[in-house]
Each structure stands twice: as C-alpha cells, then as structure tokens.
Design a protein around this motif. Structure first.
Motif, short mmCIF file in Angstrom:
data_model
loop_
_atom_site.label_atom_id
_atom_site.label_comp_id
_atom_site.label_asym_id
_atom_site.label_seq_id
_atom_site.Cartn_x
_atom_site.Cartn_y
_atom_site.Cartn_z
N LEU A 13 7.95 -24.74 6.83
CA LEU A 13 6.61 -24.19 6.67
C LEU A 13 6.67 -22.85 5.95
O LEU A 13 5.89 -22.59 5.03
CB LEU A 13 5.92 -24.05 8.03
CG LEU A 13 4.52 -23.43 8.01
CD1 LEU A 13 3.57 -24.26 7.14
CD2 LEU A 13 3.98 -23.29 9.42
N VAL A 14 7.60 -22.00 6.36
CA VAL A 14 7.78 -20.71 5.70
C VAL A 14 8.12 -20.92 4.23
O VAL A 14 7.58 -20.24 3.35
CB VAL A 14 8.88 -19.87 6.41
CG1 VAL A 14 9.23 -18.64 5.60
CG2 VAL A 14 8.43 -19.49 7.81
N SER A 15 8.99 -21.88 3.94
CA SER A 15 9.37 -22.15 2.57
C SER A 15 8.19 -22.63 1.73
O SER A 15 8.01 -22.20 0.59
CB SER A 15 10.50 -23.18 2.51
OG SER A 15 11.67 -22.62 3.05
N ALA A 45 5.88 -19.71 1.14
CA ALA A 45 6.47 -18.85 0.10
C ALA A 45 6.30 -19.49 -1.27
O ALA A 45 5.98 -18.81 -2.25
CB ALA A 45 7.95 -18.59 0.40
N LEU A 46 6.49 -20.80 -1.35
CA LEU A 46 6.32 -21.51 -2.62
C LEU A 46 4.86 -21.41 -3.09
O LEU A 46 4.61 -21.17 -4.27
CB LEU A 46 6.74 -22.97 -2.47
CG LEU A 46 6.70 -23.82 -3.74
CD1 LEU A 46 7.56 -23.23 -4.85
CD2 LEU A 46 7.14 -25.25 -3.41
N TYR A 102 10.67 -13.64 -6.41
CA TYR A 102 11.16 -13.34 -5.07
C TYR A 102 10.71 -14.43 -4.09
O TYR A 102 11.52 -14.95 -3.31
CB TYR A 102 10.69 -11.97 -4.60
CG TYR A 102 10.99 -11.76 -3.14
CD1 TYR A 102 12.30 -11.51 -2.73
CD2 TYR A 102 10.02 -11.90 -2.16
CE1 TYR A 102 12.61 -11.37 -1.39
CE2 TYR A 102 10.32 -11.77 -0.82
CZ TYR A 102 11.62 -11.50 -0.44
OH TYR A 102 11.93 -11.38 0.89
N LEU A 103 9.41 -14.77 -4.12
CA LEU A 103 8.91 -15.80 -3.21
C LEU A 103 9.53 -17.16 -3.48
O LEU A 103 9.81 -17.92 -2.55
CB LEU A 103 7.38 -15.87 -3.29
CG LEU A 103 6.65 -14.65 -2.70
CD1 LEU A 103 5.17 -14.67 -3.08
CD2 LEU A 103 6.84 -14.59 -1.19
N LEU A 104 9.79 -17.46 -4.74
CA LEU A 104 10.48 -18.71 -5.06
C LEU A 104 11.88 -18.70 -4.45
O LEU A 104 12.34 -19.71 -3.90
CB LEU A 104 10.55 -18.91 -6.58
CG LEU A 104 11.23 -20.19 -7.06
CD1 LEU A 104 10.53 -21.44 -6.52
CD2 LEU A 104 11.26 -20.21 -8.59
N SER A 105 12.56 -17.56 -4.49
CA SER A 105 13.91 -17.48 -3.89
C SER A 105 13.85 -17.67 -2.37
O SER A 105 14.75 -18.27 -1.79
CB SER A 105 14.58 -16.15 -4.24
OG SER A 105 14.05 -15.07 -3.50
N VAL A 150 0.88 -18.83 -6.82
CA VAL A 150 -0.27 -17.96 -7.03
C VAL A 150 0.13 -16.74 -7.86
O VAL A 150 -0.56 -16.34 -8.80
CB VAL A 150 -0.90 -17.55 -5.69
CG1 VAL A 150 -1.92 -16.44 -5.86
CG2 VAL A 150 -1.53 -18.76 -5.02
N CYS A 151 1.27 -16.14 -7.53
CA CYS A 151 1.74 -14.96 -8.27
C CYS A 151 2.08 -15.32 -9.71
O CYS A 151 1.81 -14.53 -10.64
CB CYS A 151 2.95 -14.33 -7.58
SG CYS A 151 2.54 -13.48 -6.05
#
Length: 113
Positions: free
Chosen positions: A5-7, A10-11, A49-52, A16-17
């Motif tokens: 869920l966190v992943s 983040a994805l 960063y969020l992709l990582s 969005v970014c």
C-alpha cells in the motif's frame, strides 16, 4: 500500513509529481524562466524519490510502466485541459493502448505479484 500500500501510494505521488513537473517544463520556456524551471526541478526530484520508495516492494518493470504510462496519459489530459492543445484520433488511440497495456500488466501479468 502494508508495504505494498505504501509503495502504491508512493507510486501515485510520483506520477502526480511527474505530471506537475512536465507541466512546469512546458511553462519554463526552454529553461528561460527561472521560477517555472525551479518548480519543475523540485517536482521531478520528488517524483524520482517517490518512485524509489515504490521500488522497495514493487518490481521495476511494473512500477516504471505504471509511472510512465499513467504519467503520459495524465500529461496528455493536462495539455488538453490546461494548455488547450488538441489530440487527434491517432493520439487518442495511442493513449488508449497505453492504458490497456498498463491494465494488462497489472491485472494479468504474474510479474506484478
């Protein structure tokens, strides 16, 4: 929270970014406008960063396909709605194929599990 869920959150944030960054890339006028260029850079850094973060539990191929595919679709929508650009039938067909590919990868591929 569960790791997957966190992943996926983040994805979603990375997508969005990336869309925001691409929108500001358009507004940067080939990096000649400092404000939009700086904002673009911040969104792209946040996106990567969020992709990582997402890649901690999601396979690279799946995460990148979703990030790139949905980012492409959303940037196309932003270009139509905000920048008043038009899409012809072939562009719409291509976007539909991207969405179909992402759905097939996530819904039917064993690589995503």
């Amino acid at each position: 929270m569960q790791p997957n869920l966190v992943s996926y959150l983040a994805l979603g944030g990375a997508i969005v970014c990336e869309v925001a960054g691409s929108s500001f890339l358009h507004k940067s006028a080939q990096f000649t406008r400092l404000g939009p260029t700086a904002i673009m850079a911040m969104f792209y850094i946040a996106s990567f960063y969020l992709l990582s973060v997402a890649l901690k539990t999601l396979p690279l191929g799946i995460a990148y396909a979703v990030w790139g595919g949905l980012g492409t679709v959303l940037v196309a929508l932003v270009s139509v709605v905000i920048f008043r650009q038009t899409l012809d039938a072939m562009a719409i067909l291509g976007i539909a194929m991207i969405v179909g590919g992402v759905v097939i990868m996530n819904g039917f591929s064993h690589a995503s599990h």
